[in-house]
Design a protein around this motif. Structure first.
Motif, short mmCIF file in Angstrom:
data_model
loop_
_atom_site.label_atom_id
_atom_site.label_comp_id
_atom_site.label_asym_id
_atom_site.label_seq_id
_atom_site.Cartn_x
_atom_site.Cartn_y
_atom_site.Cartn_z
N ASN A 197 87.41 26.98 6.27
CA ASN A 197 87.74 27.74 7.51
C ASN A 197 86.09 27.92 7.82
N GLU A 276 92.72 27.72 9.58
CA GLU A 276 92.76 28.32 10.42
C GLU A 276 91.13 28.01 11.51
N ARG A 436 87.32 30.81 14.07
CA ARG A 436 87.96 29.71 14.00
C ARG A 436 86.87 29.24 15.42
#
Length: 574
Positions: A197, A276, A436
């Motif tokens: 992530n 994510e 993200r």
């Protein structure tokens, strides 16, 4: 009895390659048909299975995998009700996130009330008062309890480094002192999700996770512990075949290390969780598609449990979001028969080759980490964070130039969707920063929506067609999607063949920006007069600046849109 295929001799790779070279008609075979992925692995255009080559097992501890429900604990009673509801509606394991509560033994009793742990394992993450939870489990779980050997307290004390905190080796000694070997649950869960992530590539993700596992092996060996259940949590991304090979390679490598440390053969437990980094707020239904391929990769790769985050978790998790996460796995098991075969990828030439390549490259990176003194030393030296930073920068660049597509966010946006509240962001005070890839795009679009609520207006881009019909239509469609990424409005004007008529039409417009969407040939006659009429700040050319002739380059056009440009930088300039 003979089969149809016995009548035909099998083709070899060299025979196929010779045929392909003929079809290329002089084009270079390697440049045309071979590619290199972000991990530096060369991808062949075709793979043949090799029966003489050993295959890698991906045997999980149980078949099928466990469908795991993610539950954020904010209120103990509510979390318990959510867990029981999930278990009654398709889930057979629960992952509790305790980052917002100080969970103690009495809380744990309420949280696990009526959950039959012999049938439904529970996992924890982000526990703060771990000693009370271990004490509770030691008191209430009997050694004869069955399947709950998969239950896990979820401690990863070395992982404190990645949160910007200090790791003390004595903490592991304290944890082990609370461990009763006969009890059917495990304490440590070595997490690698944050590597993925934060932007690490596949090789880095599993190398760093395994390197951290080696640190635990060294500490356990120092304490004289010979048998210990090993749990890992890895994030599953969208690179379908790489994710399959990743899990197979991970299991193979760590099982080999266990043997080197003198541990008797044992099955390691791999928990898979939705990554994510690739999830989006806008057009969130696309997250369901991402979740589906990620779940399939994890299952085929041999995971033991899967936790799929609801497709709408970034905005507001709804009952339908949680239900879809469970039902997706139920469909894969009961309707697609993914639960009937173990190691489905075995014998696949492509996946076997990827598995081997990942093993080799991961081992090389592990040797670098060991040469620095192991994971803890390498992390403190900045080696780990620098590697992740470099990989993240490549990822971000690919997203901003749209080489990597986040459907509905940086390409083909839903032009009718409006969201004006930004998702909650985790503030990182140190260590490894998770993020993200869609965040920057979402922020610029949310700002557009907020401005629209305040003023009732959007920035408007008038698309001026000129020249060849097919080319100008393609560039108009490109421009509509390009500016739609930021939520800007686009208006398609009628096509013009006469420059003066086009200029006269624009004079009558209360225009924000004019985008010339014409073919390259028409630029010679129309570009300069239209550019001069519109002005440098409001004129945009749909086309690449490199293909302008020298005279037109002298105009010093400021704004260009084309495939491969940094769309985020362009949109921020308006």
């Amino acid at each position: 009895m003979t089969t149809l295929f016995e009548d035909f001799s099998p083709n070899t790779y060299n025979e196929w390659k010779e045929s392909a070279i003929k079809s290329l008609k002089g084009a270079d075979f390697d440049k045309k048909l071979k590619t290199t992925n972000p991990e530096g692995i060369e991808i062949e255009p075709i793979y043949f299975s090799n029966p003489t080559k050993s295959t890698f097992g991906a045997e999980r501890s149980e078949l099928p995998w466990l469908i795991t429900e993610f539950i954020q604990i904010n209120d103990i009673k509510t979390a318990n009700e959510a867990a029981l509801s999930a278990l009654n509606n398709g889930a057979n394991a629960i992952l509790f996130d305790a980052q917002f509560v100080d969970l103690n033994a009495s809380d744990c009793a309420l949280l696990l009330n009526n959950i039959q742990l012999e049938y439904a394992p529970v996992y924890f993450e982000n526990l703060k008062i771990w000693d009370e939870i271990i004490s509770y489990f030691n008191t209430h779980l009997k050694p004869s309890t069955q399947i709950s050997t998969l239950s896990n307290i979820g401690l990863d004390p070395i992982g404190k480094l990645e949160k910007g905190a200090i790791f003390e080796p004595k903490e592991i000694e304290k944890i082990i002192a609370n461990f009763v070997p006969e009890q059917p649950f495990s304490i440590f869960n070595i997490k690698g999700t944050h590597f993925k992530n934060a932007g690490a590539n596949t090789i880095e993700e599993i190398a760093f996770t395994i390197a951290k596992g080696i640190e635990y092996l060294n500490l356990l060996k120092k304490e004289g512990i010979k048998q210990f259940p090993f749990h890992f949590t890895l994030a599953t991304g969208s690179d379908y075949f790489m994710e399959i090979a990743k899990l197979r390679a991970f299991r193979l490598l760590f099982q080999g290390l266990l043997a080197q440390f003198g541990y008797s053969p044992q099955t390691i437990i791999i928990h898979s969780k939705s990554c994510e980094i690739n999830k989006t707020v806008f057009d969130k239904e696309n997250n369901m598609l991402r979740n589906t391929t990620e779940a399939m990769s994890a299952i085929i790769g041999g995971t033991d449990s899967i936790c799929i985050l609801p497709f709408d978790y970034l905005s507001e998790t709804t009952s339908i979001g949680s239900r879809m996460s469970r039902n997706l796995q139920s469909i894969l098991a009961n309707e697609s028969y993914f639960d009937k075969v173990d190691d489905m990828a075995k014998g696949s030439g492509y996946i076997e080759s990827l598995t081997e390549e990942i093993c080799n490259k991961t081992w090389a990176l592990l040797l670098q980490i060991e040469a620095l003194g192991g994971y803890i030393a390498a992390y403190n030296d900045g080696f780990i964070t620098e590697k992740i930073k470099q990989s993240k920068n490549k990822l971000v660049s690919n997203v901003e130039t749209r080489k990597t597509v986040l459907l509905g966010t940086n390409k083909f946006p839903n032009l009718h969707e409006t969201i004006n509240t930004a998702p909650n962001k985790v503030t990182n005070t140190g260590g490894i920063s998770e993020h993200r890839l869609a965040e920057s795009f979402e922020q610029i679009r949310i700002e557009t929506e907020q401005r629209f609520l305040q003023t009732g207006k959007r920035k408007t881009f008038y698309l001026l067609p000129f020249g060849n019909l097919a080319i100008r239509k393609a560039r108009i469609n490109f421009a509509i999607n390009f500016f739609g990424v930021a939520g800007f409005e686009t208006v398609e004007l009628e096509g013009f063949e006469d420059v003066q008529m086009a200029i006269a039409e624009m004079i009558n417009l209360d225009k924000d920006y004019i985008v010339l969407c014409g073919d390259n040939e028409s630029w010679n006659s129309c570009l300069q007069p239209i550019f001069e009429a519109v002005g440098v700040e409001k004129f945009i050319l749909a086309g690449h600046p490199k293909i302008l002739n020298p005279e037109l380059k002298n105009l010093n056009i400021k704004h260009f849109i084309y495939e491969g440009c940094n769309i985020l930088d362009v949109l921020k300039s308006f």
